[in-house]
Design a protein around this motif. Structure first.
Motif, PDB file in Angstrom:
ATOM      1  N   ASP A 194       0.798  -1.141   0.138  1.00  0.00           N
ATOM      2  CA  ASP A 194      -0.050  -0.067  -0.148  1.00  0.00           C
ATOM      3  C   ASP A 194       0.864   1.172   0.141  1.00  0.00           C
ATOM      4  N   ALA A 195       2.129   1.157   0.482  1.00  0.00           N
ATOM      5  CA  ALA A 195       3.191   2.364   0.478  1.00  0.00           C
ATOM      6  C   ALA A 195       3.098   2.800  -0.929  1.00  0.00           C
ATOM      7  N   SER A 196       3.047   1.833  -1.870  1.00  0.00           N
ATOM      8  CA  SER A 196       3.544   2.151  -3.191  1.00  0.00           C
ATOM      9  C   SER A 196       2.618   3.225  -3.671  1.00  0.00           C
ATOM     10  N   LEU A 197       1.191   2.922  -3.322  1.00  0.00           N
ATOM     11  CA  LEU A 197       0.241   3.943  -3.755  1.00  0.00           C
ATOM     12  C   LEU A 197       0.494   5.291  -3.458  1.00  0.00           C
ATOM     13  N   VAL A 198       1.049   5.518  -2.125  1.00  0.00           N
ATOM     14  CA  VAL A 198       1.381   6.838  -1.403  1.00  0.00           C
ATOM     15  C   VAL A 198       2.535   7.430  -2.170  1.00  0.00           C
ATOM     16  N   GLU A 199       3.506   6.487  -2.429  1.00  0.00           N
ATOM     17  CA  GLU A 199       4.608   7.097  -3.286  1.00  0.00           C
ATOM     18  C   GLU A 199       4.248   7.538  -4.674  1.00  0.00           C
ATOM     19  N   HIS A 200       3.360   6.734  -5.285  1.00  0.00           N
ATOM     20  CA  HIS A 200       2.987   7.195  -6.533  1.00  0.00           C
ATOM     21  C   HIS A 200       2.147   8.424  -6.275  1.00  0.00           C
ATOM     22  N   PHE A 201       1.647   8.777  -5.351  1.00  0.00           N
ATOM     23  CA  PHE A 201       0.751  10.042  -5.088  1.00  0.00           C
ATOM     24  C   PHE A 201       1.508  11.174  -4.855  1.00  0.00           C
ATOM     25  N   GLY A 202       2.904  10.633  -4.683  1.00  0.00           N
ATOM     26  CA  GLY A 202       4.146  12.063  -4.359  1.00  0.00           C
ATOM     27  C   GLY A 202       4.133  12.228  -2.929  1.00  0.00           C
ATOM     28  N   GLN A 203       3.907  11.319  -2.021  1.00  0.00           N
ATOM     29  CA  GLN A 203       3.793  11.495  -0.550  1.00  0.00           C
ATOM     30  C   GLN A 203       5.137  10.837   0.000  1.00  0.00           C
ATOM     31  N   ASP A 204       5.743  11.395   1.097  1.00  0.00           N
ATOM     32  CA  ASP A 204       6.761  10.738   1.744  1.00  0.00           C
ATOM     33  C   ASP A 204       6.322   9.608   2.573  1.00  0.00           C
ATOM     34  N   VAL A 205       7.253   8.462   2.241  1.00  0.00           N
ATOM     35  CA  VAL A 205       6.782   7.488   3.271  1.00  0.00           C
ATOM     36  C   VAL A 205       7.947   7.137   4.319  1.00  0.00           C
ATOM     37  N   THR A 206       7.454   7.135   5.765  1.00  0.00           N
ATOM     38  CA  THR A 206       8.398   7.079   6.607  1.00  0.00           C
ATOM     39  C   THR A 206       8.930   5.668   7.234  1.00  0.00           C
ATOM     40  N   THR A 207      10.055   5.160   7.364  1.00  0.00           N
ATOM     41  CA  THR A 207      10.392   3.886   7.714  1.00  0.00           C
ATOM     42  C   THR A 207      10.413   3.763   9.475  1.00  0.00           C
ATOM     43  N   VAL A 208      10.260   2.634   9.975  1.00  0.00           N
ATOM     44  CA  VAL A 208      10.675   2.068  11.218  1.00  0.00           C
ATOM     45  C   VAL A 208      11.222   0.972  11.273  1.00  0.00           C
ATOM     46  N   ALA A 209      11.805   0.409  12.406  1.00  0.00           N
ATOM     47  CA  ALA A 209      12.599  -0.938  12.305  1.00  0.00           C
ATOM     48  C   ALA A 209      11.536  -1.815  12.302  1.00  0.00           C
ATOM     49  N   GLY A 210      11.746  -2.835  11.397  1.00  0.00           N
ATOM     50  CA  GLY A 210      10.838  -4.012  11.309  1.00  0.00           C
ATOM     51  C   GLY A 210      11.370  -5.235  12.537  1.00  0.00           C
ATOM     52  N   ALA A 211      10.862  -6.408  12.160  1.00  0.00           N
ATOM     53  CA  ALA A 211      10.997  -7.556  13.339  1.00  0.00           C
ATOM     54  C   ALA A 211      11.429  -8.646  12.348  1.00  0.00           C
ATOM     55  N   SER A 212      12.430  -9.204  12.706  1.00  0.00           N
ATOM     56  CA  SER A 212      13.027 -10.267  12.020  1.00  0.00           C
ATOM     57  C   SER A 212      12.207 -11.594  12.098  1.00  0.00           C
ATOM     58  N   GLU A 213      11.476 -11.749  13.198  1.00  0.00           N
ATOM     59  CA  GLU A 213      10.489 -12.812  13.259  1.00  0.00           C
ATOM     60  C   GLU A 213       9.171 -12.690  12.678  1.00  0.00           C
ATOM     61  N   ASN A 214       8.883 -11.467  11.837  1.00  0.00           N
ATOM     62  CA  ASN A 214       7.655 -11.029  11.454  1.00  0.00           C
ATOM     63  C   ASN A 214       7.457 -11.794  10.040  1.00  0.00           C
ATOM     64  N   ARG A 215       7.810 -13.055   9.756  1.00  0.00           N
ATOM     65  CA  ARG A 215       7.979 -13.821   8.582  1.00  0.00           C
ATOM     66  C   ARG A 215       6.677 -13.906   7.927  1.00  0.00           C
ATOM     67  N   LYS A 216       6.677 -13.863   6.418  1.00  0.00           N
ATOM     68  CA  LYS A 216       5.411 -14.143   5.950  1.00  0.00           C
ATOM     69  C   LYS A 216       5.292 -15.611   5.456  1.00  0.00           C
ATOM     70  N   ILE A 217       4.141 -16.075   5.529  1.00  0.00           N
ATOM     71  CA  ILE A 217       4.013 -17.665   5.237  1.00  0.00           C
ATOM     72  C   ILE A 217       3.634 -17.535   3.802  1.00  0.00           C
ATOM     73  N   THR A 218       4.558 -18.015   2.728  1.00  0.00           N
ATOM     74  CA  THR A 218       4.359 -17.848   1.279  1.00  0.00           C
ATOM     75  C   THR A 218       4.488 -18.994   0.662  1.00  0.00           C
TER      76      THR A 218
END
Length: 410
Positions: A194-218
């Motif tokens: 969803d951040a890509s939509l905001v970037e495409h809209f020309g707005q800044d996206v701020t980052t915070v530290a993620g978590a290594s255990e926040n894995r995606k089941i793919t």
């Protein structure tokens, strides 16, 4: 400033379908519950989150709603929960979730149900950034592998990994901004986050530290993460209160008079107390506090004074039984705070002995047990030296998902 979560559980899970027996990954079982429930509970434990919109595949919506209702009846998450049907693309599902948000919502978190290990500290970092004035926030991790762009089976270029980041969910947005970004992108702009939509809209996206255990089941190999998932512990508090009348030698009571014990420690020279068991008011309050941590009822339900088997029984037995029940429901006690309220006797000279005895009964270090005493300045029942009261507060950690209605050992 209302914060809601849109929890995306509308995917088809095609990459996992054969390995999972055709079950969509959001409905795979984790700790006996569907995968999305772990994420829902994590968001519900964040005090800023007012509610969650769960987006399900349209074909599964009715069955998923019924299961969700049953889960909520058994384990109320404590926040509002609504559902919405998903769409063909990810952004269509997000748009459906946004449409279900209440008018009061100002900030929205969008999270993939396929990331079941997101925890409140990670979620809190995203929320804190939003509340500090950022309009779009994403959790990221540094990239440790070298990343190359390929073209026709050969390397076209190598990226500087120091300038790259791996993006996770939940992603947080000011709701009005995300809606504007959706409108600006239109129907022909496809995105994977969803951040890509905001970037495409020309707005800044701020980052915070993620978590290594926040894995995606793919992929199929990710299923091993579900089998080995650690139990989630949640903080719990139990409160206990008890009172006993002092025996009056001139007016024998219906219950027998017992020598005073506090925390299993005899208080010599103190008034006798009227009780069916040994009358340890402090341990009785402690039992109720332990039971309170696991929704285990009260001491009277487990050890009724109408049962002759408990006549003059040592209250330490009650504590042991309450501990067995509590441990069977996933409780680990971290601290106990006890208060005795009486005009007589003086508790101070006995406080350390009581403390050590209670710590031994609970299997705790003495640093985890506090014993104190106070009077009611001559007022009321205790102030008139007619009896004694005790209050107990037990804090600890309990494994989430343990069935509070289960009997010990079940």
């Amino acid at each position: 400033m209302s914060v809601w979560t849109v929890l995306l559980a509308a995917g088809s899970g095609t990459r996992l379908a054969s390995a999972a027996g055709g079950v969509k990954k959001q409905f795979l079982r984790l700790d006996g519950r569907p995968l999305y429930w772990r994420s829902l509970r994590a968001f519900a434990r964040c005090p800023e989150v007012a509610g969650v919109v769960v987006v399900f595949p349209p074909a599964d919506l009715a069955a998923a709603q019924a299961e969700l209702d049953a889960l909520r009846a058994r384990e109320d998450p404590g926040v509002a929960v609504v559902t919405a049907p998903g769409g063909v693309r990810r952004q269509d599902s997000v748009a459906s979730g946004l449409a279900a948000l209440p008018r009061a919502c100002r900030f929205v978190l969008v999270h993939d149900a396929a990331r079941p290990f997101a925890d409140p500290p990670l979620i809190g970092r995203v929320i804190d950034a939003l509340l500090a004035g950022k309009k779009a926030v994403i959790p990221v991790l540094p990239v440790t592998d070298t990343i190359k762009e390929m073209s026709g089976g050969v390397v076209a270029r190598t990226f500087d990994r120091n300038a790259l980041a791996a993006v996770q969910t939940p992603q947080g947005f000011e709701l009005s901004l995300l809606r504007q970004a959706f409108a600006h992108a239109g129907e022909d702009f496809d995105v994977t986050d969803d951040a890509s939509l905001v970037e495409h809209f020309g707005q800044d996206v701020t980052t915070v530290a993620g978590a290594s255990e926040n894995r995606k089941i793919t992929n199929p190999e990710d299923l091993a993460l579900l089998a080995a998932s650690p139990a989630v512990a949640v903080p719990v508090v139990g409160y206990g209160y008890d009172v006993h009348r002092y025996a009056d030698p001139a007016r024998p009571g219906k219950q027998p008079a017992r020598p005073m014990k506090l925390g299993g420690y005899p208080i010599l020279g103190a008034p006798e107390v009227l009780a069916h068991s040994d009358g340890d008011v402090l341990l009785h309050a402690l039992v109720d506090a332990i039971l309170g941590c696991v929704a285990g009822g009260d001491i009277g339900a487990l050890f009724p004074d109408s049962n002759p088997d408990f006549d003059n029984m040592a209250s330490g037995v009650f504590v042991s039984e309450a501990l067995l029940l509590a441990k069977s429901r996933g409780l680990a006690i971290s601290h106990v705070d006890l208060t005795v309220i009486c005009q007589i006797p003086r508790i101070g000279p006995h406080a350390q002995a009581i403390r050590l005895n209670v710590a031994a009964l609970l299997g705790l270090d003495r640093s985890q047990v506090n014993v104190k005493a106070t009077t009611e300045e001559g007022l009321g029942f205790t102030g008139e030296k007619k009896g004694i009261k005790a209050v107990a507060l037990v804090t600890g950690w309990r494994q989430a998902g343990q069935d509070a209605s289960a009997a010990p050992g079940s």
